[in-house]
Design a protein around this motif. Structure first.
Motif, PDB file in Angstrom:
ATOM      1  N   ASP A  11      85.132 150.951  59.947  1.00 56.74           N
ATOM      2  CA  ASP A  11      83.682 151.089  59.888  1.00 56.74           C
ATOM      3  C   ASP A  11      83.221 152.241  60.786  1.00 56.74           C
ATOM      4  O   ASP A  11      82.420 153.087  60.377  1.00 56.74           O
ATOM      5  N   ARG A  15      81.328 155.981  59.844  1.00 58.10           N
ATOM      6  CA  ARG A  15      80.102 156.423  60.514  1.00 58.10           C
ATOM      7  C   ARG A  15      80.301 157.765  61.217  1.00 58.10           C
ATOM      8  O   ARG A  15      79.479 158.674  61.100  1.00 58.10           O
ATOM      9  N   THR A  16      81.399 157.906  61.955  1.00 59.53           N
ATOM     10  CA  THR A  16      81.621 159.150  62.700  1.00 59.53           C
ATOM     11  C   THR A  16      81.946 160.314  61.761  1.00 59.53           C
ATOM     12  O   THR A  16      81.600 161.451  62.058  1.00 59.53           O
ATOM     13  N   GLN A  18      80.551 160.811  58.882  1.00 62.58           N
ATOM     14  CA  GLN A  18      79.235 161.278  58.436  1.00 62.58           C
ATOM     15  C   GLN A  18      78.540 162.102  59.518  1.00 62.58           C
ATOM     16  O   GLN A  18      77.890 163.100  59.224  1.00 62.58           O
ATOM     17  N   ALA A  48      74.321 155.420  65.534  1.00 61.95           N
ATOM     18  CA  ALA A  48      74.846 155.279  64.168  1.00 61.95           C
ATOM     19  C   ALA A  48      75.359 153.868  63.922  1.00 61.95           C
ATOM     20  O   ALA A  48      75.213 153.328  62.827  1.00 61.95           O
ATOM     21  N   MET A  49      75.960 153.256  64.936  1.00 66.74           N
ATOM     22  CA  MET A  49      76.456 151.889  64.791  1.00 66.74           C
ATOM     23  C   MET A  49      75.309 150.902  64.636  1.00 66.74           C
ATOM     24  O   MET A  49      75.374 149.964  63.845  1.00 66.74           O
ATOM     25  N   ALA A  55      77.893 151.031  56.787  1.00 70.90           N
ATOM     26  CA  ALA A  55      78.447 152.266  57.361  1.00 70.90           C
ATOM     27  C   ALA A  55      78.055 153.497  56.550  1.00 70.90           C
ATOM     28  O   ALA A  55      77.802 154.558  57.114  1.00 70.90           O
ATOM     29  N   ALA A  58      74.773 155.211  57.652  1.00 73.90           N
ATOM     30  CA  ALA A  58      74.599 155.585  59.059  1.00 73.90           C
ATOM     31  C   ALA A  58      74.200 157.039  59.255  1.00 73.90           C
ATOM     32  O   ALA A  58      73.365 157.343  60.108  1.00 73.90           O
TER      33      ALA A  58
END
Length: 163
Positions: A11, A15-16, A18, A48-49, A55, A58
Motif C-alpha cells: 500500500d 502511494r509513494t 504516485q 498521502a497515507m 492507495a 493518494a
C-alpha cells in the motif's frame, strides 16, 4: 514507516510511487541506493497515507491537504500550512515529543495537530464543509510521530522509509 505505522508495504509503495511521479519525493535507486528522505518528504508520505482510504487515490488527495492553512500559532509551531507544520514536527524530536496526535479528516480537507492539548486546525477557508455525511478520520498517535522524528534525526533518512 511500514513497521512504525503498521502499514502494508504494498500500500505504501503504491502511494509513494504516485508521489514520485508528481515529483513530490526524490527519485533514485532501490534498497541501499535509495535516495534519503527528509522530514518534508516524510510529512508528504504521512499526508498521502492519511488523506485517501484507497492507495490509488493518494497522489491526487495529497494535493488537497498539502496547503491547508492555519491562522493559529502554538508554542514552537508557527507553520502556516499543514505540510509545513508536519515537517516542523518531524524535524524536531523535542517538539514531536509534545505532540498528542495528528488527525486527518478524509471526508473533507481538514487536519489537526494536537500539541499538549492545544490544537492547530488546518483547513481551506474558502471551501465549504459538508457535514451532512459521516466524518472519517485517520489519526497518527503522538508516539508514532515522535519515533519517526527520532529515526529521521538519528537513524539516517534512508532508514525512515524502511521503518
Amino acid at each position: 514507516m511500514t513497521t512504525l505505522a503498521n502499514w502494508p508495504a504494498s500500500d505504501l509503495d503504491v502511494r509513494t510511487r504516485q508521489l514520485r511521479e508528481r515529483d513530490m519525493l526524490p527519485k533514485g535507486g532501490r534498497g541501499l541506493h535509495a535516495p534519503d528522505i527528509g522530514p518534508d518528504h516524510a510529512a508528504t508520505i504521512l499526508i498521502a497515507m492519511a488523506s485517501a482510504s484507497k492507495a490509488v487515490d493518494a497522489g491526487v488527495r495529497v494535493l488537497d491537504y498539502w496547503g491547508l492553512a492555519s491562522a493559529a500559532i502554538v508554542d514552537g509551531l508557527g507553520a502556516a500550512t499543514f505540510h509545513d507544520g508536519l515537517t516542523a514536527v518531524l524535524s524536531d524530536p523535542a517538539l514531536a515529543n509534545r505532540v498528542d496526535h495528528v488527525r486527518v479528516c478524509r471526508s473533507w480537507p481538514e487536519a489537526r495537530i494536537s500539541i499538549q492539548g492545544a490544537e492547530l486546525v488546518y483547513r481551506n477557508p474558502c471551501a465549504p464543509i459538508d457535514k451532512s455525511h459521516v466524518r472519517e478520520d485517520l489519526t497518527f498517535d503522538g508516539a508514532l510521530i515522535h519515533q519517526l522524528a527520532i529515526v529521521l534525526k538519528t537513524g539516517g533518512a534512508s532508514a525512515a522509509y524502511q521503518e
